[in-house]
Design a protein around this motif. Sequence first.
Motif, PDB file in Angstrom:
ATOM      1  N   ALA A 230       0.832  -1.203   0.000  1.00 63.27           N
ATOM      2  CA  ALA A 230       0.000   0.000   0.000  1.00 63.27           C
ATOM      3  C   ALA A 230       0.869   1.256   0.000  1.00 63.27           C
ATOM      4  CB  ALA A 230      -0.935  -0.008   1.206  1.00 63.27           C
ATOM      5  N   LEU A 231       1.936   1.247   0.796  1.00 61.35           N
ATOM      6  CA  LEU A 231       2.835   2.396   0.836  1.00 61.35           C
ATOM      7  C   LEU A 231       3.521   2.601  -0.504  1.00 61.35           C
ATOM      8  CD1 LEU A 231       4.398   1.864   4.378  1.00 61.35           C
ATOM      9  CD2 LEU A 231       2.862   3.715   3.685  1.00 61.35           C
ATOM     10  N   ASP A 232       3.795   1.518  -1.213  1.00 62.90           N
ATOM     11  CA  ASP A 232       4.390   1.626  -2.550  1.00 62.90           C
ATOM     12  C   ASP A 232       3.426   2.308  -3.515  1.00 62.90           C
ATOM     13  OD1 ASP A 232       6.683   0.396  -1.659  1.00 62.90           O
ATOM     14  OD2 ASP A 232       6.172  -1.594  -2.455  1.00 62.90           O
ATOM     15  N   GLU A 233       2.142   2.039  -3.358  1.00 56.12           N
ATOM     16  CA  GLU A 233       1.137   2.692  -4.209  1.00 56.12           C
ATOM     17  C   GLU A 233       1.062   4.184  -3.898  1.00 56.12           C
ATOM     18  OE1 GLU A 233      -0.568   1.364  -6.816  1.00 56.12           O
ATOM     19  OE2 GLU A 233       0.816  -0.301  -6.440  1.00 56.12           O
ATOM     20  N   VAL A 234       1.173   4.526  -2.619  1.00 64.57           N
ATOM     21  CA  VAL A 234       1.199   5.943  -2.241  1.00 64.57           C
ATOM     22  C   VAL A 234       2.405   6.623  -2.875  1.00 64.57           C
ATOM     23  CG1 VAL A 234       1.433   7.558  -0.314  1.00 64.57           C
ATOM     24  CG2 VAL A 234      -0.064   5.559  -0.084  1.00 64.57           C
ATOM     25  N   ARG A 235       3.543   5.950  -2.857  1.00 59.34           N
ATOM     26  CA  ARG A 235       4.754   6.507  -3.475  1.00 59.34           C
ATOM     27  C   ARG A 235       4.534   6.774  -4.966  1.00 59.34           C
ATOM     28  NH1 ARG A 235      10.040   6.811  -2.162  1.00 59.34           N
ATOM     29  NH2 ARG A 235       9.804   5.476  -0.309  1.00 59.34           N
ATOM     30  N   LYS A 236       3.913   5.824  -5.648  1.00 60.50           N
ATOM     31  CA  LYS A 236       3.697   5.976  -7.090  1.00 60.50           C
ATOM     32  C   LYS A 236       2.828   7.193  -7.403  1.00 60.50           C
ATOM     33  CE  LYS A 236       4.010   1.021  -8.153  1.00 60.50           C
ATOM     34  NZ  LYS A 236       3.214  -0.183  -8.533  1.00 60.50           N
ATOM     35  N   VAL A 237       1.756   7.370  -6.618  1.00 65.14           N
ATOM     36  CA  VAL A 237       0.835   8.469  -6.929  1.00 65.14           C
ATOM     37  C   VAL A 237       1.470   9.822  -6.582  1.00 65.14           C
ATOM     38  CG1 VAL A 237      -0.433   8.560  -4.724  1.00 65.14           C
ATOM     39  CG2 VAL A 237      -1.602   9.144  -6.850  1.00 65.14           C
ATOM     40  N   LEU A 238       2.275   9.875  -5.507  1.00 63.13           N
ATOM     41  CA  LEU A 238       2.958  11.126  -5.190  1.00 63.13           C
ATOM     42  C   LEU A 238       4.025  11.442  -6.228  1.00 63.13           C
ATOM     43  CD1 LEU A 238       3.370  10.913  -1.293  1.00 63.13           C
ATOM     44  CD2 LEU A 238       1.664  12.188  -2.615  1.00 63.13           C
ATOM     45  N   ARG A 239       4.708  10.429  -6.699  1.00 63.40           N
ATOM     46  CA  ARG A 239       5.726  10.633  -7.741  1.00 63.40           C
ATOM     47  C   ARG A 239       5.084  11.198  -9.007  1.00 63.40           C
ATOM     48  NH1 ARG A 239       9.440   5.591  -8.916  1.00 63.40           N
ATOM     49  NH2 ARG A 239      10.113   6.205  -6.813  1.00 63.40           N
ATOM     50  N   ALA A 240       3.939  10.649  -9.367  1.00 67.76           N
ATOM     51  CA  ALA A 240       3.235  11.130 -10.563  1.00 67.76           C
ATOM     52  C   ALA A 240       2.743  12.563 -10.366  1.00 67.76           C
ATOM     53  CB  ALA A 240       2.065  10.202 -10.878  1.00 67.76           C
ATOM     54  N   MET A 241       2.281  12.873  -9.168  1.00 69.93           N
ATOM     55  CA  MET A 241       1.806  14.227  -8.892  1.00 69.93           C
ATOM     56  C   MET A 241       2.950  15.233  -8.983  1.00 69.93           C
ATOM     57  SD  MET A 241       0.070  15.756  -5.393  1.00 69.93           S
ATOM     58  CE  MET A 241       1.649  15.670  -4.501  1.00 69.93           C
TER      59      MET A 241
END
Length: 398
Positions: A230-241
């Motif tokens: 789940a934390l990896d998914e948070v990382r992906k979305v913040l990176r994209a933002m």
Amino acid sequence: MSKNVSKSWYSDLPHYYQNQIRAMGLDEAGLARRRVLKGMAGVAGAAVLGLSSSRQAQAATQMTYMCWEGYNDPRIIDPFSKANDAEISFDLIVDSPGGFAKLQAGASREVDIVSSDMPWITRMGPAGLALELNPEDYAEVYATFYDQFKPPFEPLLTDGKTIGVATRWGWVGPCVNTDVTKPEAWKTYDPVFDPANKDKICVMDWGDWPILPMALHAGINPYEELDQAALDEVRKVLRAMFKNTRTLVGDLTQAQKGLLDGSLLGCIGAGSYLTSAVRKQGHKNILALVPDPKNGLKQGIIWVEATAILKETDQPELAQKLLKHVVSKESGHILSLLDTTCNVVTNKAVEELYTPEERDILQMDYMWHAYDNSQMHRIAPNIDEMLAIWQEELAAAQ
């Protein structure tokens, strides 16, 4: 309370909040220094004045109210003070963790009543700071409330005990200028990631507030315990933002200006708290929205402020009167339409006082849509990990 417990009272908090407490000098070391200095000054003052500095020496009708700015508005406080022959002093807070820390560190002996963000009011229960409230004593208050905030209101319960009364609320979601973007485009957070909007999206540099909605967009509920996936998914979305926007704003007025002049299409990490003041100034093209649920996960966030009475107050009856006054129809009308921010309150009876213009300022035709499509805010269990990811991805993007 034993020395051991008192030394580690905030150790169960996320490190994010522990660091804030230490930075404000509200940890044990900082408070020890303050107590020495305050004690020396107090002794000197008492010697000069020939007066006792204890609380018991104060007039019986003196009270201290810890609260956000706005709750101390003279239009709210003066009528109460005159009616009850009470002198009320204020301890204004600038953030909820700091206010909670001061109370836990000893200010609870000097404060009678507190209005703060609900998660921190709720924490006052297990911390032994707040009086348990009997809902029956507030029956006339709750009779005027919206059903959503009447007891049993789960977010303000600790072991079945009512810790405070909800006062004011609002929602966090995209803030947009409808002159430059369509509200329908924000039924999701997708515009944040659209290359066409590069450098036109504002991200508030407000701790966890911009992270939480992005986690929701990623399909992650940040109010639950998160595993590494789940934390990896948070990382992906913040990176994209960050890759698309990189526009961090810490100042509310700067974000408001960008929305008003059209240089920003939208802002993430704020909500009705940001838009309301400019709507009061007549800019009805500025809206606070909530995206539609995504795969069953609500995408908005509801914040609530609440008021509690301190267990160590020597004015429990007067504190109860003040609490009831703060959530009254007349006070609620004032509190909801301040110059700095305008937000709806929990007392339904206030609606009788609103003009059509004031209802429009507060987006009252939209508020239950926002409520029904939002998570109730509380302290996120993995906020430390998410903030670390935020910092890492921000550094990489820059």
